[in-house]
Scaffold this active site. Structure first.
Site, short mmCIF file in Angstrom:
data_model
loop_
_atom_site.label_atom_id
_atom_site.label_comp_id
_atom_site.label_asym_id
_atom_site.label_seq_id
_atom_site.Cartn_x
_atom_site.Cartn_y
_atom_site.Cartn_z
N SER A 37 0.84 -1.21 0.00
CA SER A 37 0.00 0.00 0.00
C SER A 37 0.87 1.26 0.00
O SER A 37 0.42 2.34 -0.35
CB SER A 37 -0.90 0.00 1.23
OG SER A 37 -0.12 -0.26 2.41
N ASP A 38 2.14 1.11 0.38
CA ASP A 38 3.05 2.27 0.41
C ASP A 38 3.81 2.48 -0.90
O ASP A 38 4.69 3.34 -0.97
CB ASP A 38 4.06 2.10 1.56
CG ASP A 38 3.38 2.12 2.91
OD1 ASP A 38 3.48 1.11 3.64
OD2 ASP A 38 2.70 3.11 3.21
N HIS A 82 10.38 0.86 4.64
CA HIS A 82 9.42 1.55 5.50
C HIS A 82 9.03 0.56 6.58
O HIS A 82 8.69 -0.60 6.26
CB HIS A 82 8.18 1.97 4.72
CG HIS A 82 7.02 2.35 5.62
ND1 HIS A 82 7.12 3.35 6.54
CD2 HIS A 82 5.76 1.85 5.72
CE1 HIS A 82 5.96 3.47 7.18
NE2 HIS A 82 5.12 2.56 6.71
N HIS A 88 7.45 0.18 10.97
CA HIS A 88 6.95 0.79 12.20
C HIS A 88 7.76 0.27 13.39
O HIS A 88 7.20 -0.20 14.37
CB HIS A 88 5.47 0.47 12.39
CG HIS A 88 4.58 1.08 11.35
ND1 HIS A 88 3.39 1.67 11.62
CD2 HIS A 88 4.73 1.18 10.00
CE1 HIS A 88 2.84 2.12 10.51
NE2 HIS A 88 3.63 1.83 9.51
N ASP A 119 28.01 8.57 12.81
CA ASP A 119 28.68 7.64 11.87
C ASP A 119 27.84 7.38 10.63
O ASP A 119 28.36 6.97 9.59
CB ASP A 119 28.93 6.30 12.57
CG ASP A 119 30.17 6.33 13.48
OD1 ASP A 119 30.25 5.47 14.37
OD2 ASP A 119 31.03 7.22 13.28
N HIS A 161 3.39 8.82 11.94
CA HIS A 161 3.32 7.53 11.22
C HIS A 161 4.52 6.65 11.59
O HIS A 161 4.46 5.95 12.60
CB HIS A 161 3.26 7.84 9.71
CG HIS A 161 3.08 6.64 8.84
ND1 HIS A 161 2.87 6.74 7.49
CD2 HIS A 161 3.07 5.32 9.12
CE1 HIS A 161 2.75 5.53 6.97
NE2 HIS A 161 2.87 4.65 7.94
N TYR A 166 37.79 4.65 6.94
CA TYR A 166 37.16 3.57 7.73
C TYR A 166 37.27 2.24 6.98
O TYR A 166 37.35 2.21 5.76
CB TYR A 166 35.68 3.94 7.93
CG TYR A 166 34.94 2.96 8.81
CD1 TYR A 166 34.13 1.97 8.25
CD2 TYR A 166 35.07 3.01 10.19
CE1 TYR A 166 33.47 1.07 9.06
CE2 TYR A 166 34.39 2.11 11.00
CZ TYR A 166 33.59 1.15 10.43
OH TYR A 166 32.93 0.26 11.23
O1 LIG Z 1 2.15 2.03 7.15
C1 LIG Z 1 1.43 1.05 6.96
C2 LIG Z 1 0.16 0.92 7.65
O2 LIG Z 1 0.06 2.01 8.56
C3 LIG Z 1 1.90 -0.02 6.05
O3 LIG Z 1 3.31 0.07 6.05
C4 LIG Z 1 1.54 -1.42 6.44
O4 LIG Z 1 1.83 -1.63 7.72
C5 LIG Z 1 2.24 -2.35 5.49
O5 LIG Z 1 1.44 -2.34 4.41
P1 LIG Z 1 1.69 -3.33 3.18
O6 LIG Z 1 3.09 -3.10 2.70
O7 LIG Z 1 1.51 -4.76 3.69
O8 LIG Z 1 0.62 -2.92 2.17
#
Ligand SMILES: O=C(CO)[C@@H](O)[C@H](O)COP(=O)(O)O
Length: 228
Positions: free
Chosen positions: A73-74, A93, A95, A118, A167, A225
């Site tokens: 979805s991203d 991406h 959480h 670093d 987010h 490095y």
């Molecule tokens: O940020 C979000 C939802 O808040 C998304 O990152 C989902 O957590 C992962 O979505 P998909 O990659 O499975 O569509």
């Protein structure tokens, strides 16, 4: 098609859980093939243990599905970043808890120590809050826009990560594998930063000399490095 990149993106997505960077399916990794401008990304909602070379999503930069399952979805956010940050090859991406806590607090992560310096030349920015219109209309694309906006006065290669207000984080690198490494560091410095502030109260960033020493000894033409 693009088997080598697919394998790298597959392993990178699976490494999210192994590195404690994700709960359930709350994250996604992509990689771009610069020649074909095709992007491999995690299919939406598919558990990491069920990911295979065959079900990974392949999309073009217009977001059209070329192969595999329906993409994350991203995806619009990833695609905009590939267009506006042309030297990156992979994006993560996720959480992860500490970075997400700073994003929820709407705070940049200041450079509180050399571990941060670093890898990130300066604070890790948090984007501005998105407007109601941005949230309602093409949210994921507009998420990309607020990320790009946060980099108008800093270079995306020197600070390979960002917190999206309210987010979670996006990190990037020259490849999906390097993007995972930057995500690991971002989560670690978010954790260290939270504990440092707990121990010392409002803390100031380290001074510029220490930031420069640590950042440029790893990056740039004068880096000394590692084995180089
Ligand atoms: O940020 C979000 C939802 O808040 C998304 O990152 C989902 O957590 C992962 O979505 P998909 O990659 O499975 O569509």
């Amino acid at each position: 098609m693009l088997d080598e990149l697919k394998k790298e993106v597959l392993l990178a997505n699976k490494s999210l859980s192994e590195n404690g960077l994700v709960t359930l399916t709350w994250g996604n990794v992509s990689g771009i093939d610069k020649q074909s401008e095709l992007v491999i990304i995690k299919p939406s909602g598919v558990p990491y243990e069920e990911l295979t070379m065959e079900n990974l999503s392949v999309v073009n930069l217009d977001g059209e599905l070329v192969e595999g399952k329906k993409p994350s979805s991203d995806t619009p956010t990833h695609l905009l970043l590939y267009k506006r940050f042309p030297e990156i090859g992979g994006i993560v991406h996720t959480h992860s808890p500490y970075a997400t806590s700073w994003a929820q607090a709407g705070r940049d992560i200041p450079v509180l120590g050399t571990t941060h310096a670093d890898y990130f030349y300066g604070s890790i920015p948090c984007t501005r809050p998105m407007t109601e219109t941005e949230i309602k209309d093409n949210y994921e694309l507009k998420t990309g826009h607020v990320i790009v906006e946060a980099f108008k006065n800093r270079h995306y290669k020197e600070t390979p990560g960002v917190l999206v207000h309210g987010h979670a984080s996006f990190s990037w690198g020259s490849s999906a594998k390097e993007a995972i490494n930057h995500t690991i560091v971002l989560e670690e410095v978010a954790k260290m930063g939270m504990w440092t502030e707990q121990l010392k109260g409002d803390v100031l960033s380290i001074d510029r000399a220490l930031l420069d020493k640590h950042y440029f000894r790893k990056h740039g033409k004068y880096s000394y490095y590692g084995q180089n």
